[in-house]
Design a protein around this motif. Structure first.
Motif, PDB file in Angstrom:
ATOM      1  N   ALA A 230      -5.243   3.614 -10.059  1.00 37.80           N
ATOM      2  CA  ALA A 230      -4.100   4.146 -10.804  1.00 37.80           C
ATOM      3  C   ALA A 230      -3.102   4.808  -9.865  1.00 37.80           C
ATOM      4  O   ALA A 230      -1.873   4.636 -10.021  1.00 37.80           O
ATOM      5  CB  ALA A 230      -4.597   5.138 -11.858  1.00 37.80           C
ATOM      6  N   ALA A 231      -3.577   5.554  -8.836  1.00 36.55           N
ATOM      7  CA  ALA A 231      -2.671   6.195  -7.877  1.00 36.55           C
ATOM      8  C   ALA A 231      -1.929   5.156  -7.060  1.00 36.55           C
ATOM      9  O   ALA A 231      -0.713   5.280  -6.811  1.00 36.55           O
ATOM     10  CB  ALA A 231      -3.464   7.127  -6.968  1.00 36.55           C
ATOM     11  N   ARG A 232      -2.606   4.105  -6.630  1.00 36.21           N
ATOM     12  CA  ARG A 232      -1.949   3.048  -5.852  1.00 36.21           C
ATOM     13  C   ARG A 232      -0.856   2.371  -6.693  1.00 36.21           C
ATOM     14  O   ARG A 232       0.236   2.077  -6.184  1.00 36.21           O
ATOM     15  CB  ARG A 232      -2.985   2.025  -5.390  1.00 36.21           C
ATOM     16  N   ALA A 233      -1.157   2.117  -7.952  1.00 37.98           N
ATOM     17  CA  ALA A 233      -0.152   1.483  -8.824  1.00 37.98           C
ATOM     18  C   ALA A 233       1.087   2.386  -8.962  1.00 37.98           C
ATOM     19  O   ALA A 233       2.231   1.882  -8.976  1.00 37.98           O
ATOM     20  CB  ALA A 233      -0.745   1.202 -10.208  1.00 37.98           C
ATOM     21  N   PHE A 234       0.902   3.688  -9.018  1.00 38.31           N
ATOM     22  CA  PHE A 234       2.038   4.598  -9.114  1.00 38.31           C
ATOM     23  C   PHE A 234       2.876   4.554  -7.831  1.00 38.31           C
ATOM     24  O   PHE A 234       4.110   4.469  -7.895  1.00 38.31           O
ATOM     25  CB  PHE A 234       1.565   6.020  -9.384  1.00 38.31           C
ATOM     26  N   TYR A 235       2.266   4.642  -6.668  1.00 38.44           N
ATOM     27  CA  TYR A 235       3.003   4.648  -5.392  1.00 38.44           C
ATOM     28  C   TYR A 235       3.770   3.335  -5.203  1.00 38.44           C
ATOM     29  O   TYR A 235       4.906   3.333  -4.717  1.00 38.44           O
ATOM     30  CB  TYR A 235       2.055   4.860  -4.215  1.00 38.44           C
ATOM     31  N   GLU A 236       3.157   2.229  -5.555  1.00 42.09           N
ATOM     32  CA  GLU A 236       3.836   0.945  -5.380  1.00 42.09           C
ATOM     33  C   GLU A 236       5.060   0.851  -6.300  1.00 42.09           C
ATOM     34  O   GLU A 236       6.103   0.282  -5.920  1.00 42.09           O
ATOM     35  CB  GLU A 236       2.853  -0.208  -5.657  1.00 42.09           C
ATOM     36  N   ALA A 237       4.952   1.412  -7.484  1.00 42.05           N
ATOM     37  CA  ALA A 237       6.117   1.413  -8.387  1.00 42.05           C
ATOM     38  C   ALA A 237       7.200   2.350  -7.863  1.00 42.05           C
ATOM     39  O   ALA A 237       8.399   2.049  -7.975  1.00 42.05           O
ATOM     40  CB  ALA A 237       5.692   1.816  -9.791  1.00 42.05           C
ATOM     41  N   LEU A 238       6.816   3.489  -7.276  1.00 42.62           N
ATOM     42  CA  LEU A 238       7.790   4.429  -6.725  1.00 42.62           C
ATOM     43  C   LEU A 238       8.576   3.802  -5.592  1.00 42.62           C
ATOM     44  O   LEU A 238       9.774   4.055  -5.435  1.00 42.62           O
ATOM     45  CB  LEU A 238       7.076   5.701  -6.266  1.00 42.62           C
ATOM     46  N   ARG A 239       7.894   3.007  -4.780  1.00 43.29           N
ATOM     47  CA  ARG A 239       8.570   2.335  -3.666  1.00 43.29           C
ATOM     48  C   ARG A 239       9.688   1.399  -4.177  1.00 43.29           C
ATOM     49  O   ARG A 239      10.639   1.126  -3.447  1.00 43.29           O
ATOM     50  CB  ARG A 239       7.555   1.504  -2.865  1.00 43.29           C
ATOM     51  N   GLU A 240       9.504   0.898  -5.363  1.00 45.81           N
ATOM     52  CA  GLU A 240      10.478  -0.060  -5.888  1.00 45.81           C
ATOM     53  C   GLU A 240      11.753   0.634  -6.409  1.00 45.81           C
ATOM     54  O   GLU A 240      12.730  -0.060  -6.721  1.00 45.81           O
ATOM     55  CB  GLU A 240       9.838  -0.881  -7.019  1.00 45.81           C
TER      56      GLU A 240
END
Length: 280
Positions: A230-240
């Motif tokens: 869940a944390a990885r999915a959040f960071y990857e979305a933030l990068r976008e």
């Protein structure tokens, strides 16, 4: 008496009695002046004479000495034979060892250490240490141990992704608003309750630390119930999000979460900064 002498003639002291002129006669003068006839000596007489007995005794003694010496020498030779064989075997072994040493000259065998000698520190190999269990961080900013453990997972994932500290603070603050840093299952999705969880919510199909919805394409229920995923999915979305680094914490979090309460994230910024500082 001579035939020409008178019958009544008697010898005078000055005139000894006449001796027979027969040279073949073995007779000697009679009386006390008669010399004993020499005895003829046969083999037995020779053996019984004193000089012969002494000579025979000396000869017997010499013969016995020779026999004894011969026996002693034979015993000594018999004793020397095993010794000679052992010496020959030892010489052959030494010769074989020398040939073996010549063949193994390229790779000499190290001498065994003395039993009393202490091994050098460099020679002593220490057994590899077992990896120490990660120490659980002490809770800060009023969090429980379970909340602090979840915040640690969020920060570690961001560090692995080489995200800046600002992103770590945004992620922790977002989870504090969405789930109070507890791993939520959903009462709407019974499947989510089959995985480790710390609370149950009823906000549609939202699950996990960031209340991400499987129906919105965040991932499977199983994946979203794992805090690291869940944390990885959040960071990857933030990068976008373009220019998220210059955005406020609230604007950056809202751009990822699309929450119905966009201003709620700002209240957690200070505590989130304290938590990240304790974990990094």
């Amino acid at each position: 008496m001579h035939p020409d002498d008178p019958i009544d003639q008697t010898p005078t002291p000055e005139q000894p009695a006449a001796r027979t002129a027969d040279p073949s006669s073995t007779e000697r003068a009679t009386g006390r002046h008669r010399s004993p006839e020499p005895q003829r000596r046969g083999p037995r007489a020779l053996l019984t004479s004193t000089p012969v007995r002494v000579a025979l005794a000396a000869g017997v003694t010499c013969c016995l000495g020779v026999v004894a010496f011969t026996g002693t020498r034979g015993d000594a030779d018999a004793e020397r034979e095993p010794v000679a064989e052992a010496v020959a075997d030892r010489a052959a072994a030494d010769q074989r060892a020398s040939r073996a040493l010549d063949r193994a000259a390229a790779s000499p065998t190290p001498a065994s250490p003395s039993p009393t000698a202490k091994p050098s520190p460099s020679a002593t190999k220490k057994a590899p240490k077992k990896p120490a269990k990660p120490r659980r961080p002490r809770p800060v900013a009023g969090l429980s141990q379970a909340q602090m453990d979840n915040a640690k997972v969020i920060v570690e994932v961001g560090v692995d992704l080489k995200m800046p500290r600002r992103a770590l603070v945004i992620a922790v603050a977002t989870a504090m608003q969405e789930s109070t840093l507890l791993n939520y299952a959903s009462g709407v999705l019974p499947e989510s309750q089959n995985y480790p969880h710390q609370a149950i919510g009823w906000d549609h199909d939202s699950v996990g630390l960031f209340q991400q919805r499987p129906s919105s394409g965040w991932g499977t229920v199983r994946d979203l119930m794992r805090p690291a995923y869940a944390a990885r999915a959040f960071y990857e979305a933030l990068r976008e999000i373009p220019g998220w680094q210059e955005m406020s914490l609230t604007a950056a979090a809202q751009a990822v979460q699309v929450s119905a309460f966009p201003d709620a994230y700002a209240q957690h910024e200070e505590r989130a900064t304290t938590i990240v500082a304790a974990l990094v």
